[in-house]
Design a protein around this motif. Structure first.
Motif, PDB file in Angstrom:
ATOM      1  N   PHE A 164       1.647   5.422 -58.527  1.00 15.54           N
ATOM      2  CA  PHE A 164       0.756   4.546 -58.285  1.00 15.54           C
ATOM      3  C   PHE A 164       0.857   3.845 -56.911  1.00 15.54           C
ATOM      4  CE2 PHE A 164       1.151   5.279 -62.729  1.00 15.54           C
ATOM      5  CZ  PHE A 164      -0.124   5.321 -63.000  1.00 15.54           C
ATOM      6  N   GLN A 165      -0.245   3.654 -56.387  1.00 15.06           N
ATOM      7  CA  GLN A 165      -0.031   2.969 -54.818  1.00 15.06           C
ATOM      8  C   GLN A 165       0.008   1.325 -55.296  1.00 15.06           C
ATOM      9  OE1 GLN A 165      -3.423   3.751 -52.397  1.00 15.06           O
ATOM     10  NE2 GLN A 165      -2.436   2.653 -50.763  1.00 15.06           N
ATOM     11  N   VAL A 166       1.172   0.740 -54.845  1.00 21.44           N
ATOM     12  CA  VAL A 166       1.428  -0.550 -55.181  1.00 21.44           C
ATOM     13  C   VAL A 166       1.845  -1.411 -53.918  1.00 21.44           C
ATOM     14  CG1 VAL A 166       3.480  -2.003 -56.313  1.00 21.44           C
ATOM     15  CG2 VAL A 166       2.696   0.188 -57.087  1.00 21.44           C
ATOM     16  N   THR A 167       1.425  -2.744 -54.075  1.00 16.88           N
ATOM     17  CA  THR A 167       1.474  -3.302 -52.674  1.00 16.88           C
ATOM     18  C   THR A 167       2.674  -4.435 -53.409  1.00 16.88           C
ATOM     19  OG1 THR A 167      -0.858  -3.329 -52.022  1.00 16.88           O
ATOM     20  CG2 THR A 167       0.690  -5.302 -51.450  1.00 16.88           C
ATOM     21  N   VAL A 168       3.682  -4.086 -52.903  1.00 21.34           N
ATOM     22  CA  VAL A 168       5.003  -5.128 -53.101  1.00 21.34           C
ATOM     23  C   VAL A 168       4.923  -6.341 -52.446  1.00 21.34           C
ATOM     24  CG1 VAL A 168       7.608  -5.162 -53.136  1.00 21.34           C
ATOM     25  CG2 VAL A 168       6.354  -3.090 -53.809  1.00 21.34           C
ATOM     26  N   PHE A 171       2.599  -8.568 -46.602  1.00 20.77           N
ATOM     27  CA  PHE A 171       3.002  -8.279 -45.308  1.00 20.77           C
ATOM     28  C   PHE A 171       3.281  -6.945 -44.871  1.00 20.77           C
ATOM     29  CE2 PHE A 171       4.077 -12.692 -46.091  1.00 20.77           C
ATOM     30  CZ  PHE A 171       2.870 -13.493 -45.494  1.00 20.77           C
ATOM     31  N   GLU A 172       3.455  -6.207 -46.004  1.00 22.61           N
ATOM     32  CA  GLU A 172       3.792  -4.622 -45.892  1.00 22.61           C
ATOM     33  C   GLU A 172       2.880  -3.885 -46.313  1.00 22.61           C
ATOM     34  OE1 GLU A 172       7.529  -4.116 -47.503  1.00 22.61           O
ATOM     35  OE2 GLU A 172       8.760  -5.681 -46.211  1.00 22.61           O
ATOM     36  N   PRO A 173       2.786  -2.527 -45.929  1.00 19.04           N
ATOM     37  CA  PRO A 173       1.567  -1.794 -46.511  1.00 19.04           C
ATOM     38  C   PRO A 173       1.919  -1.158 -47.728  1.00 19.04           C
ATOM     39  CG  PRO A 173       2.966  -0.444 -44.920  1.00 19.04           C
ATOM     40  CD  PRO A 173       3.196  -1.994 -44.774  1.00 19.04           C
ATOM     41  N   SER A 174       1.220  -0.678 -48.650  1.00 18.09           N
ATOM     42  CA  SER A 174       1.326  -0.644 -49.912  1.00 18.09           C
ATOM     43  C   SER A 174       2.066   0.996 -49.749  1.00 18.09           C
ATOM     44  CB  SER A 174       0.062  -0.179 -50.813  1.00 18.09           C
ATOM     45  OG  SER A 174      -0.911   0.526 -50.121  1.00 18.09           O
ATOM     46  N   LYS A 175       2.705   1.200 -50.890  1.00 16.52           N
ATOM     47  CA  LYS A 175       3.582   2.532 -51.168  1.00 16.52           C
ATOM     48  C   LYS A 175       3.401   3.103 -52.337  1.00 16.52           C
ATOM     49  CE  LYS A 175       7.751  -0.423 -51.627  1.00 16.52           C
ATOM     50  NZ  LYS A 175       9.040  -0.762 -51.012  1.00 16.52           N
TER      51      LYS A 175
END
Length: 337
Positions: A164-168, A171-175
């Motif tokens: 799944f695409q998660v935004t941790v 300030f950083e792109p999702s992964k």
């Protein structure tokens, strides 16, 4: 049979208020009625029960999607979302074998919630604790049942490498993160493994690691091993069995303990580490080689093999295909030390 389930959901949900499935007992009533329909269709059509249940799950997903589309791709929540948890329970109770359908259901849940806390929290803290943490009760009867259900869904997600695409961090792109590592929203966006460590739950920690949870969770938090060492030091040498077990299980998955205190030189970092955690070496909680030296080749090989299998979503099933003695298979699978 698809039409039967389409009619079931249309007719049943038409009579239920929007908040009518908020409590567990109401969802259980719908599940009981649906189970009766599944059983009847299976007997009447001479079709495997799990195959009939698969069709029921697909119909529930369809109902959710149609209502979501009518609302501009925004989930209406309430009964329109809780239908997915009815489908989740149906999957588990009837043992739906189609991993693709199970994964579609998980994707549908994530598209609305961006977390799987309703699946993980009951296994971590028991069926009642989530009510105080997140305001809802688990759909499973007890912690053991929730844990077995969790293993069922992890197994299906791992089979097809579900991510799944998660935004941790904003300030950083999702992964892309695997199902088993998706952060739990109501626990500070910590990964399930980190929450299991915080809860000092060695049994669940073992399950998560065996099925491919990352021992260095991609949730942006601190190093789990160092966090465990800090908790042990708080005990003032009165270590609990559960806490020591968590550390031992975690250490089976890593080649070395990375010392903190960067960017100081190695000798300075070593001195600081010994000053803070030295007593753990005296009490045989830590192995000198895993911090300052090199672990045995057997351990290093296990870690490397597990890393490769984890990257390819093949834990723990592929371990049995390795042409090595059964004892070594169990060693790689963390079942023996």
């Amino acid at each position: 049979m698809e039409y039967i389930f389409d009619c079931f959901f249309e007719d049943t949900f038409l009579k239920i208020k929007r908040s009518g499935l908020h409590d567990r007992h109401s969802r259980r009533d719908v599940i009981d009625h649906l189970n009766a329909v599944i059983g009847g269709c299976s007997d009447g059509q001479n079709v495997r029960p799990d195959e009939v249940a698969r069709l029921a799950v697909l119909s529930a997903i369809k109902y959710h999607r149609e209502n979501k589309q009518e609302n501009g791709e925004i989930c209406l929540m309430g009964k329109y979302h809780n239908i997915l948890y009815i489908a989740l329970r149906i999957c588990w109770e009837w043992g739906v074998r189609d991993s693709a359908v199970v994964n579609v259901l998980l994707e549908e849940i994530y598209s609305c919630e961006k977390t799987f806390e309703r699946l993980f929290l009951g296994a971590l803290f028991g069926p009642n604790a989530p009510h105080f943490i997140a305001g809802w009760r688990s759909d499973f009867r007890d912690q053991d049942e929730n844990t077995r259900a969790l293993v069922y869904f992890i197994d299906h997600a791992t089979t097809l490498g579900l991510e799944f695409q998660v935004t941790v961090n904003k300030f950083e792109p999702s992964k892309m993160i695997k199902f088993i590592d998706v952060p739990i929203e109501s626990c500070g966006k910590s990964s399930p493994l980190r929450v299991a460590l915080q809860a000092t739950a060695p049994d669940l920690l073992m399950i998560l690691l065996r099925y491919g949870a990352d021992p260095a969770p991609p949730d942006g938090g601190s190093c789990p091993v160092i966090a465990l060492l800090d908790k042990l030091m708080e005990k003032e040498r009165r270590y609990t069995y559960q806490l020591v077990s968590c550390l031992q299980i975690l250490l089976r998955n890593i080649t070395t303990i990375e010392m903190p205190y960067k960017p100081h030189v190695y000798l300075e970092r070593k001195n600081r580490f010994m000053e803070k955690y030295g007593v753990l070496f005296l009490d045989n909680i830590l192995n000198m080689d895993q911090v300052f030296g090199v672990m045995p080749l057997k351990h290093l090989c296990r870690c490397r093999i597990r890393d490769l299998l984890r990257e390819n979503s093949q834990l723990p099933g592929a371990i049995e295909t390795l042409r090595i003695p059964r004892k070594l298979q169990r060693y790689i699978d963390l079942m023996e030390e």
